[in-house]
Design a protein around this motif. Structure first.
Motif, short mmCIF file in Angstrom:
data_model
loop_
_atom_site.label_atom_id
_atom_site.label_comp_id
_atom_site.label_asym_id
_atom_site.label_seq_id
_atom_site.Cartn_x
_atom_site.Cartn_y
_atom_site.Cartn_z
N ILE A 50 1.04 -1.46 -0.21
CA ILE A 50 -0.14 0.07 0.06
C ILE A 50 0.87 1.34 0.13
O ILE A 50 0.40 2.30 -0.80
CB ILE A 50 -1.00 -0.07 1.33
N ASN A 54 0.57 3.92 -3.15
CA ASN A 54 0.02 5.13 -2.91
C ASN A 54 0.61 6.08 -1.77
O ASN A 54 0.90 5.70 -0.59
CB ASN A 54 -1.53 4.88 -2.38
N GLU A 79 -7.35 -0.98 7.37
CA GLU A 79 -8.26 -0.11 7.10
C GLU A 79 -7.69 1.32 6.70
O GLU A 79 -6.78 1.47 7.43
CB GLU A 79 -9.42 0.12 8.09
N VAL A 89 -11.48 4.69 2.82
CA VAL A 89 -10.88 4.34 1.27
C VAL A 89 -11.23 3.03 1.23
O VAL A 89 -10.82 1.96 1.98
CB VAL A 89 -9.33 4.76 1.48
N GLU A 90 -12.01 2.74 0.27
CA GLU A 90 -12.41 1.17 -0.31
C GLU A 90 -10.80 0.24 -0.60
O GLU A 90 -10.90 -0.56 -0.31
CB GLU A 90 -13.48 1.11 -1.26
N GLU A 91 -10.09 1.25 -1.54
CA GLU A 91 -9.16 0.19 -1.89
C GLU A 91 -7.84 1.16 -1.58
O GLU A 91 -7.66 2.21 -2.41
CB GLU A 91 -9.20 0.13 -3.49
N PRO A 92 -7.10 0.76 -0.71
CA PRO A 92 -5.74 1.65 -0.28
C PRO A 92 -4.80 1.60 -1.04
O PRO A 92 -4.06 2.89 -1.23
CB PRO A 92 -5.55 1.09 1.16
N HIS A 93 -4.50 0.77 -2.00
CA HIS A 93 -3.71 0.73 -3.11
C HIS A 93 -3.97 1.82 -3.98
O HIS A 93 -2.74 2.58 -4.66
CB HIS A 93 -3.38 -0.51 -3.73
N VAL A 94 -5.23 2.22 -4.23
CA VAL A 94 -5.52 3.37 -5.28
C VAL A 94 -5.67 4.62 -4.51
O VAL A 94 -5.41 5.75 -4.95
CB VAL A 94 -6.82 2.90 -5.91
N CYS A 96 -8.54 7.33 -2.15
CA CYS A 96 -9.86 7.70 -1.94
C CYS A 96 -10.49 8.12 -3.40
O CYS A 96 -11.67 8.21 -3.72
CB CYS A 96 -10.25 8.67 -1.12
#
Length: 114
Positions: A50, A54, A79, A89-94, A96
């Motif tokens: 992650i 990001n 989370e 944030v639904e997908e931390p790699h990407v 918000c």
């Protein structure tokens, strides 16, 4: 610092200077509701990935060790929350998505990178 799994993570800390034997995950240590952390959890931890994917300064991570698969397997669950837009944030790699939109809409000054 380099984790026992060989990846860089800003939350991992170790101190073996002059006989000390301290290893800790400072992200997990911040969460009192978490199961205890062990160095072998770094092998499957999603946090280093992650952090590489990001670098948003507004993303705040919360990690915990939880039991999976009938309580036999332990792993790190993460989370993420955007502290600027106050959304989960639904997908931390990407990220918000809102911070990226603002960054993409910023004017580019001629000859200067914002």
């Amino acid at each position: 610092m380099i984790t026992p799994a060989g990846t860089e993570c800003r939350y991992y800390y170790e101190d073996f200077y002059r006989g000390r034997q301290k290893q800790e995950c400072r992200l997990i240590a911040q969460n009192p509701r978490s199961e205890p952390w062990r160095p072998e959890l770094c092998r499957t931890c999603p946090v280093p990935g992650i952090l590489r994917a990001n670098a948003c300064p507004h993303m705040v991570l919360e990690g915990r060790v939880e039991k999976r698969l009938l309580g036999l397997r332990r792993q790190v669950a993460v989370e993420a929350v955007c502290s600027k837009h106050l959304v989960e944030v639904e997908e931390p790699h990407v990220g918000c998505g809102h911070c990226h939109e603002e960054r993409a809409g910023a004017p580019i000054l001629e000859g200067k990178v914002p």
